[in-house]
Motif scaffolding. Structure first.
Motif, short mmCIF file in Angstrom:
data_model
loop_
_atom_site.label_atom_id
_atom_site.label_comp_id
_atom_site.label_asym_id
_atom_site.label_seq_id
_atom_site.Cartn_x
_atom_site.Cartn_y
_atom_site.Cartn_z
N TYR A 220 -2.04 5.81 -5.43
CA TYR A 220 -1.08 6.43 -6.61
C TYR A 220 0.37 6.42 -6.32
O TYR A 220 0.96 6.11 -5.35
N ASP B 96 1.99 12.92 -3.12
CA ASP B 96 1.00 13.11 -1.95
C ASP B 96 0.06 12.05 -2.19
O ASP B 96 -0.37 11.44 -3.04
N ASP B 97 -0.73 11.92 -0.87
CA ASP B 97 -1.85 11.09 -0.91
C ASP B 97 -3.15 11.53 -1.76
O ASP B 97 -4.09 10.65 -1.78
N ASP B 98 -3.23 12.82 -2.27
CA ASP B 98 -4.33 13.21 -3.30
C ASP B 98 -3.97 13.11 -4.51
O ASP B 98 -4.73 13.39 -5.42
N ASP C 75 7.83 7.51 -0.34
CA ASP C 75 7.00 8.63 -1.15
C ASP C 75 7.50 9.99 -1.31
O ASP C 75 7.33 10.99 -1.77
N GLY D 165 1.88 2.46 2.57
CA GLY D 165 1.50 3.42 3.97
C GLY D 165 2.50 2.98 5.02
O GLY D 165 3.10 1.85 4.98
N SER E 167 1.83 6.63 -2.69
CA SER E 167 1.13 7.17 -1.63
C SER E 167 -0.31 6.72 -1.77
O SER E 167 -0.82 7.07 -2.67
N GLY E 168 -0.85 5.68 -1.01
CA GLY E 168 -2.13 5.23 -1.14
C GLY E 168 -2.19 4.61 -2.35
O GLY E 168 -1.58 3.66 -2.56
N THR F 132 1.01 -1.03 0.06
CA THR F 132 0.07 -0.05 -0.06
C THR F 132 0.93 1.31 0.05
O THR F 132 0.33 2.40 -0.37
#
Length: 521
Positions: free
Chosen positions: A165, A244-246, A146, A78, A162-163, A76
């Protein structure tokens, strides 16, 4: 012999520029001030608290505790979280092992029995497990999570994650951002004309804020690819590149003195955040409030999956399989469903707006469709799965979504003002007329009261004479009544003297002007 000498020199350089951590060594989450730091203490490997009882193992830039690497789940991306009894053990067999308070292994370097002699961390932020020849068996630079820091190379096969992405580099030199390792929504390449594989492409972020691409085949050896907005400024600015996670890739700059530093994004790969695939989750619609992206659902036929997190997406209140024969198409103006490779080739059809709607309605394999622009003839037929939407006032696209029963649109985010000019003018004219009528009524009322109090009274005559004195002051002859003269001279009581044809008396007119009044005999 030469190889041995070079290895020995490299070993001496590593010793002098790095902090050496011998085997065995241990870091404990409960020991808050314990860390393995670089010679200048610019970077440290330690446990960073998330809460009072949860921690992540991370390399941080100091001051500011900016995390640039963390022990992460390979699947993941994470960070792995441990409790306050968690430990990092550098074992005699050379393995670097992170364990929870229960003793379970939650992460390890996979370097057991591979000749690791010691560990080190240097002032560039690289943590390494080195063998007897001082060559790295494992390093944080070669296993990024990341973030990339200056002097860290990003090469083919490495991934920033990141997540959902990820960022990767292809043999042709293209940096790509992907959702779920499949949908490619952004690309940055050395040159659009390069279609062949390069020998050893790599990217690195310079300390001055320039992202450069390198390959031996380039005439100059490197190509400037991106610039932070503050590139070249400040000697004390620390910059880093982060996934980034976005779903956006950004360059950040840290500034400030002391323990507190400001972290500011100075470049973004995707300038329009709503263009990031999946930003608002499945069936979520991304739009903007002021300049901030917000997430919502296509219509009131949907509801958020998580009311506390709009990025989790939306779900139908009634699923399509639960309403056979009662399906309609919801129309969404200024909206498109994001379609990127590899979906473009599979989901693009050349039809008009009517067919774009009706073909999807009649097809069991279509749950939504998007007409790219009126007159373009391109229609995306979205298949069941992950659908990501974008709504914006300037978007020329029109989209359709299958819903059960009657479509119940959301209140419009963007009002269509076409054909409304005459109505707007009428509203303005009505307001103007009402204001003027009110003013005229007020004037009439004031005038009525004034006449009621003053017209026909003695004060009226007095005031009339008073205002007529304006003409008198200009030199023009004025006519006064005997009554006015009698009042101004107080009944001819203050005699100034005698002259020809009669006595002269002092008078004060209504504007306080002193005059001489002759009373004829």
């Amino acid at each position: 012999m030469l190889k041995f000498a070079l290895a020995f020199l490299q070993f001496l350089f590593t010793i002098s520029s790095s902090t050496i951590i011998p085997l065995p060594s241990t870091l404990r989450a409960s020991a808050r001030n314990q860390s393995w730091s670089s010679p200048s203490s610019s970077f440290s490997l330690s446990f960073v608290p998330l809460t009072q009882s949860s921690f992540v193992l991370a390399i941080t830039f100091n001051p500011g505790n900016v995390i640039v690497w963390s022990a992460s789940d390979n699947g993941t991306g994470g960070a792995v979280v441990v409790d306050s009894d968690g430990m990092l053990n550098l074992l005699l067999n050379g393995d670097l092992r992170l364990v929870n308070g229960s003793g379970s292994i939650v992460w390890d370097s996979g370097t057991a029995n591979r000749g690791v002699l010691h560990a080190s961390i240097d002032d560039s932020g690289n943590f390494q497990l080195l063998n007897g020849d001082s060559f790295p068996v494992w390093s944080s630079f070669e296993n990024p999570t990341d973030t990339l820091v200056p002097s860290q190379n990003f090469t083919v096969g490495k991934i920033l994650r990141s997540g959902s992405y990820s960022l990767s580099l292809g043999r042709s030199g293209n940096l790509t951002l992907k959702w779920n390792d499949s949908v490619e929504y952004w690309r940055l390449g050395f040159n659009s004309s390069i279609n062949e594989n390069l020998s050893s492409p790599r990217f690195t972020l310079r300390s001055n804020g320039i992202l450069i691409g390198l390959d031996p085949s380039f005439p100059t050896g490197m190509v400037n690819m991106a610039f932070s907005s503050d590139y070249g400024e400040g000697n004390d600015v620390f910059r880093f590149l982060r996934m980034d996670d976005d779903g956006n890739l950004r360059i950040y700059s840290t500034t400030g003195n002391g323990r507190t530093r400001n972290v500011t994004p100075t470049w973004a790969a995707v300038t329009d955040q709503c263009q990031v695939f999946g930003f608002c989750g499945v069936m979520g619609i991304c739009s903007y409030r002021d300049s901030n992206p917000i997430c919502g659902c296509p219509s009131q036929n949907f509801e958020p999956i998580d009311v506390n997190d709009g990025r989790k997406g939306c779900k139908r209140k009634v699923e399509l399989e639960d309403c056979p024969g009662d399906v309609s198409m919801l129309q969404l103006k200024h909206t498109k469903f994001l379609t990127y490779p590899p979906e473009v080739s599979e989901q693009t059809f050349t039809v008009g707006i009517v067919a774009c709607r009706s073909n999807c309605l009649q097809s069991d394999s279509c749950i939504a469709s998007t007409l790219v622009a009126v007159g373009s003839g391109f229609c995306y037929m979205k298949t069941p799965g992950f659908v990501s939407g974008y709504q914006g006032e300037v978007l020329p696209s029109t989209s359709f979504v299958k819903v059960c029963g009657q479509a119940v649109p959301n209140p419009p985010l963007y009002k269509d003002t076409s054909g409304k000019d005459d109505e707007s003018r009428l509203h303005v004219m009505v307001v103007v007329v009402l204001v003027l009528a009110t003013l005229l009524a007020l004037i009439a009322i004031v005038t009525g009261f004034w006449c009621w109090f003053y017209c026909g009274s003695e004060k009226s005559g007095y005031l009339s004479a008073k205002y007529e004195l304006f003409d008198y002051a200009s030199g023009a002859p004025m006519k006064f009544s005997y009554k006015e003269l009698h009042q101004s001279t107080k009944g001819f009581s203050e005699k100034l003297g005698n002259g020809g044809f009669g006595a002269v008396y002092k008078g004060i007119l209504s504007n306080r002007m002193a005059v001489a009044v002759k009373q004829l005999e």
